[in-house]
Design a protein around this motif. Structure first.
Motif, PDB file in Angstrom:
ATOM      1  N   LYS A 103       0.805  -1.223   0.000  1.00  0.00           N
ATOM      2  CA  LYS A 103       0.000   0.000   0.000  1.00  0.00           C
ATOM      3  C   LYS A 103       0.836   1.270   0.000  1.00  0.00           C
ATOM      4  CE  LYS A 103      -1.677   1.545   3.867  1.00  0.00           C
ATOM      5  NZ  LYS A 103      -0.599   2.427   4.355  1.00  0.00           N
ATOM      6  N   LEU A 130      -1.953   6.705   3.127  1.00  0.00           N
ATOM      7  CA  LEU A 130      -3.392   6.969   3.203  1.00  0.00           C
ATOM      8  C   LEU A 130      -3.664   8.204   4.048  1.00  0.00           C
ATOM      9  CD1 LEU A 130      -4.674   3.345   3.858  1.00  0.00           C
ATOM     10  CD2 LEU A 130      -4.632   4.592   1.695  1.00  0.00           C
ATOM     11  N   THR A 180      -5.394  10.110   6.813  1.00  0.00           N
ATOM     12  CA  THR A 180      -6.056   9.682   8.043  1.00  0.00           C
ATOM     13  C   THR A 180      -7.337  10.490   8.200  1.00  0.00           C
ATOM     14  OG1 THR A 180      -3.938   9.190   9.046  1.00  0.00           O
ATOM     15  CG2 THR A 180      -5.788   9.475  10.548  1.00  0.00           C
ATOM     16  N   ASN A 187      -4.057   2.652   8.978  1.00  0.00           N
ATOM     17  CA  ASN A 187      -2.934   1.721   9.033  1.00  0.00           C
ATOM     18  C   ASN A 187      -3.015   0.859  10.274  1.00  0.00           C
ATOM     19  OD1 ASN A 187      -1.664   2.738   6.672  1.00  0.00           O
ATOM     20  ND2 ASN A 187      -1.208   4.558   7.860  1.00  0.00           N
ATOM     21  N   THR A 234       6.437   4.383   4.429  1.00  0.00           N
ATOM     22  CA  THR A 234       6.335   4.789   5.830  1.00  0.00           C
ATOM     23  C   THR A 234       5.986   6.266   5.985  1.00  0.00           C
ATOM     24  OG1 THR A 234       8.702   5.167   5.866  1.00  0.00           O
ATOM     25  CG2 THR A 234       7.938   3.025   6.615  1.00  0.00           C
ATOM     26  N   GLY A 261       3.732   9.854   4.840  1.00  0.00           N
ATOM     27  CA  GLY A 261       2.322  10.137   4.606  1.00  0.00           C
ATOM     28  C   GLY A 261       2.050  10.539   3.165  1.00  0.00           C
ATOM     29  N   THR A 262       0.931  11.237   2.971  1.00  0.00           N
ATOM     30  CA  THR A 262       0.437  11.520   1.622  1.00  0.00           C
ATOM     31  C   THR A 262       1.010  12.808   1.025  1.00  0.00           C
ATOM     32  OG1 THR A 262      -1.415  12.720   2.612  1.00  0.00           O
ATOM     33  CG2 THR A 262      -1.758  10.381   2.125  1.00  0.00           C
ATOM     34  N   ALA A 263       1.796  13.542   1.806  1.00  0.00           N
ATOM     35  CA  ALA A 263       2.426  14.806   1.357  1.00  0.00           C
ATOM     36  C   ALA A 263       1.553  15.564   0.358  1.00  0.00           C
ATOM     37  CB  ALA A 263       3.817  14.512   0.781  1.00  0.00           C
ATOM     38  N   PRO A 264       0.341  15.950   0.767  1.00  0.00           N
ATOM     39  CA  PRO A 264      -0.644  16.460  -0.208  1.00  0.00           C
ATOM     40  C   PRO A 264      -0.156  17.636  -1.054  1.00  0.00           C
ATOM     41  CG  PRO A 264      -1.441  16.672   2.084  1.00  0.00           C
ATOM     42  CD  PRO A 264      -0.176  15.904   2.141  1.00  0.00           C
ATOM     43  N   TYR A 281       2.481  18.018  -2.577  1.00  0.00           N
ATOM     44  CA  TYR A 281       3.239  17.581  -3.755  1.00  0.00           C
ATOM     45  C   TYR A 281       2.454  16.637  -4.670  1.00  0.00           C
ATOM     46  CZ  TYR A 281       7.319  19.430  -1.309  1.00  0.00           C
ATOM     47  OH  TYR A 281       8.211  20.250  -0.675  1.00  0.00           O
ATOM     48  N   VAL A 306       8.059  13.724  -6.006  1.00  0.00           N
ATOM     49  CA  VAL A 306       8.597  13.157  -4.759  1.00  0.00           C
ATOM     50  C   VAL A 306       9.356  11.845  -4.987  1.00  0.00           C
ATOM     51  CG1 VAL A 306       6.857  14.216  -3.286  1.00  0.00           C
ATOM     52  CG2 VAL A 306       6.443  11.946  -4.277  1.00  0.00           C
ATOM     53  N   TYR A 357      13.819  15.569  -5.929  1.00  0.00           N
ATOM     54  CA  TYR A 357      14.094  16.901  -5.364  1.00  0.00           C
ATOM     55  C   TYR A 357      14.586  16.871  -3.921  1.00  0.00           C
ATOM     56  CZ  TYR A 357      10.383  17.329  -1.958  1.00  0.00           C
ATOM     57  OH  TYR A 357       9.629  17.160  -0.837  1.00  0.00           O
TER      58      TYR A 357
HETATM   59  P1  NAD Z   1       3.887  13.368   5.220  1.00  0.00           P
HETATM   60  O1  NAD Z   1       4.832  12.231   5.396  1.00  0.00           O
HETATM   61  O2  NAD Z   1       2.800  13.166   4.250  1.00  0.00           O
HETATM   62  O3  NAD Z   1       4.688  14.641   4.731  1.00  0.00           O
HETATM   63  C1  NAD Z   1       5.620  15.372   5.488  1.00  0.00           C
HETATM   64  C2  NAD Z   1       6.679  15.956   4.553  1.00  0.00           C
HETATM   65  O4  NAD Z   1       7.608  14.942   4.252  1.00  0.00           O
HETATM   66  C3  NAD Z   1       6.157  16.409   3.187  1.00  0.00           C
HETATM   67  O5  NAD Z   1       5.720  17.726   3.164  1.00  0.00           O
HETATM   68  C4  NAD Z   1       7.363  16.235   2.324  1.00  0.00           C
HETATM   69  O6  NAD Z   1       8.213  17.360   2.474  1.00  0.00           O
HETATM   70  C5  NAD Z   1       8.066  15.051   2.927  1.00  0.00           C
HETATM   71  N1  NAD Z   1       7.799  13.794   2.212  1.00  0.00           N
HETATM   72  C6  NAD Z   1       6.907  12.808   2.540  1.00  0.00           C
HETATM   73  N2  NAD Z   1       6.986  11.811   1.666  1.00  0.00           N
HETATM   74  C7  NAD Z   1       7.941  12.155   0.772  1.00  0.00           C
HETATM   75  C8  NAD Z   1       8.474  11.514  -0.373  1.00  0.00           C
HETATM   76  N3  NAD Z   1       8.045  10.303  -0.791  1.00  0.00           N
HETATM   77  N4  NAD Z   1       9.445  12.148  -1.072  1.00  0.00           N
HETATM   78  C9  NAD Z   1       9.888  13.346  -0.680  1.00  0.00           C
HETATM   79  N5  NAD Z   1       9.439  13.999   0.388  1.00  0.00           N
HETATM   80  C10 NAD Z   1       8.461  13.412   1.114  1.00  0.00           C
HETATM   81  O7  NAD Z   1       3.296  13.731   6.668  1.00  0.00           O
HETATM   82  P2  NAD Z   1       2.077  14.677   7.079  1.00  0.00           P
HETATM   83  O8  NAD Z   1       2.100  15.904   6.230  1.00  0.00           O
HETATM   84  O9  NAD Z   1       2.163  14.770   8.528  1.00  0.00           O
HETATM   85  O10 NAD Z   1       0.754  13.846   6.747  1.00  0.00           O
HETATM   86  C11 NAD Z   1      -0.062  14.025   5.580  1.00  0.00           C
HETATM   87  C12 NAD Z   1      -1.177  12.963   5.579  1.00  0.00           C
HETATM   88  O11 NAD Z   1      -0.627  11.661   5.521  1.00  0.00           O
HETATM   89  C13 NAD Z   1      -2.063  12.972   6.833  1.00  0.00           C
HETATM   90  O12 NAD Z   1      -3.390  12.673   6.431  1.00  0.00           O
HETATM   91  C14 NAD Z   1      -1.492  11.852   7.665  1.00  0.00           C
HETATM   92  O13 NAD Z   1      -2.424  11.324   8.565  1.00  0.00           O
HETATM   93  C15 NAD Z   1      -1.136  10.861   6.576  1.00  0.00           C
HETATM   94  N6  NAD Z   1      -0.089   9.875   6.981  1.00  0.00           N
HETATM   95  C16 NAD Z   1      -0.228   8.644   6.470  1.00  0.00           C
HETATM   96  C17 NAD Z   1       0.752   7.687   6.728  1.00  0.00           C
HETATM   97  C18 NAD Z   1       0.581   6.320   6.116  1.00  0.00           C
HETATM   98  O14 NAD Z   1      -0.356   6.087   5.387  1.00  0.00           O
HETATM   99  N7  NAD Z   1       1.491   5.385   6.386  1.00  0.00           N
HETATM  100  C19 NAD Z   1       1.880   8.013   7.499  1.00  0.00           C
HETATM  101  C20 NAD Z   1       2.004   9.322   7.993  1.00  0.00           C
HETATM  102  C21 NAD Z   1       1.007  10.260   7.711  1.00  0.00           C
END
Ligand code: NAD
Length: 399
Positions: free
Chosen positions: A88, A91, A93, A103, A321, A323-326, A328, A334, A374
């Protein structure tokens, strides 16, 4: 070869057909970017070994809510259960929904009691420490119990008030009336099966040591018990292949050395002498902190993979591990490394080690040549910044 389901032997071993059907959740946000990238690399790698994966799309998260009105459809859980292995993306939350976290819900529903988080450095990945090459650990984090079990009572509710009164009457515990309460269950069963998985892994992968990480100095009957049960297991079930520090004076010979450390000291020592740690077995909350702290040492969440596994039923759900980094999402920008390396863990779980090794080598070659997304490009002098899809193509070219 027609696609077929993976099946499981009584001892948890998987029977994997040449074309297994594997359910996947693309994921929300950047899932649209990283899933196609990861899939392209995994497909190319297994094709080299005359295998194929029949991907079965299933829904969860925002996409599921938008399409079918529920965050975690029953069919998705059933599909992961029936097909044994799945993967997966991240997702969203739901805030204020019935779920604490999708999760956590998935882990509990499928009893995926190990959160597997390997932490190693790849040449070329920017790191905040001087010697990231000394970090090579595999974390086994208990995934079901501890404060994640979800037994909480909100401050001011009838339930919280009644429990506070009961605890006062029964045990004489004085808990402030305006407290919220949470329970931390840690069982013999949950602890031993987690440590058992870590020990099996250490033995079968030729690892030197297993460290039990706990807060037993403070939480004696949960964290301290975890440590005690871990050592008990070593003596009862692994005496021929593993030995505790106390039983060998730190000289295990050919056997795997089992030691323990307090969680806070552990977080210092993984920075000051990371090469003294190998396989880590720990309770849920400690494991949560430790996994992310360690991931930061080797390049951060963009590249840290994870797997949720039940070694008895064979079930595994592998996941990015982060999140969804909306902000981007949809920009093809990413790093797909976390999801891709989770796919590598999945290939290893299937027993497709050669394909897994190929992906790791090709990823390492790509990053080593300075071809990065990036997040790494901005920290690496002279790097060539590429899009998510171009990064995947570069890896495929190097397979
Ligand atoms: P996030 O991990 O989505 O993003 C935090 C920051 O990390 C981003 O702004 C970006 O700069 C960087 N980042 C994350 N993934 C990246 C990638 N693949 N490549 C490059 N940079 C990356 O955390 P958040 O903003 O706290 O959470 C956003 C959403 O995601 C929330 O809805 C949260 O609940 C969910 N979430 C889901 C999971 C999961 O499904 N395992 C884990 C954490 C957060």
């Amino acid at each position: 070869m027609p696609p077929a389901r993976i099946t499981v032997e009584a001892d948890g071993r998987l029977n994997v057909p040449d074309v297994p059907i594997i359910p996947f959740i693309r994921g929300d946000g950047i899932g649209v970017d990283i899933w196609p990238a990861a899939q392209a690399v995994l497909d190319a790698a297994v094709a080299k070994h005359a295998k194929r994966i029949e991907w079965l799309p299933v829904l969860a998260g925002q996409q599921a809510f938008d399409e079918v009105g529920t965050w975690l459809p029953e069919q998705t859980v059933t599909s992961f259960r029936d097909h044994v292995v799945g993967i997966k993306g991240p997702l969203t939350t739901p805030i204020g929904g019935g779920f604490r976290s999708l999760n956590v819900a998935l882990r509990q529903l499928l009893d995926l009691y190990v959160c597997l988080r390997p932490v190693r450095w790849f040449r070329g990945v920017p790191s905040p420490v001087k010697r990231p090459d000394k970090v090579d650990m595999v974390i086994f984090r208990e995934n079901i119990e501890d404060v994640y079990a979800g037994f909480e009572l909100e401050e001011g509710t009838d339930g919280a008030k009644r429990l506070i009164e009961f605890l006062h009457g029964e045990y004489g515990w004085d808990i402030r009336a305006d407290s919220g309460l949470g329970l931390k269950p840690v069982s013999v069963t949950g602890s031993k099966r987690l440590v058992r998985a870590a020990l099996h892994y250490a033995v079968s992968h030729g690892r030197r040591s297993v460290t039990l990480v706990h807060k037993g100095n403070i939480q004696k009957f949960t964290e301290g018990a975890f440590q005690k049960w871990g050592y008990e297991l070593v003596r009862d079930e692994f005496a021929d292949v593993a030995v505790s520090w106390d039983d060998c004076g730190g000289k295990p010979g050919e056997r795997v050395l089992v030691k323990d450390t307090i969680a806070d000291i552990f977080l210092q020592q993984v920075l000051t002498r990371p090469d003294e740690f190998d396989v880590i077995a720990t309770t849920n909350l400690n494991g949560d902190y430790a996994s992310d702290a360690l991931a930061a040492q080797v390049g951060g969440i963009g590249i840290a993979p994870g797997g949720n596994i039940n070694y008895v039923t064979g079930h595994g759900v592998f996941e990015a591990t982060h999140g969804t980094a909306p902000k981007y999402a949809g920009q093809d920008k990413v790093n797909p490394g976390s999801l891709l390396l989770s796919g590598v863990l999945m290939l290893e779980h299937l027993g497709w080690q050669a394909a897994a090794d190929d992906v790791v080598r090709a990823l390492e070659a790509t990053i080593g040549e300075g071809i990065v997304t990036y997040d790494f490009a901005r920290l690496t002098e002279g790097a060539t910044e590429v899009k998510t899809s171009e990064f995947a193509s570069a890896i495929v070219d190097r397979l």
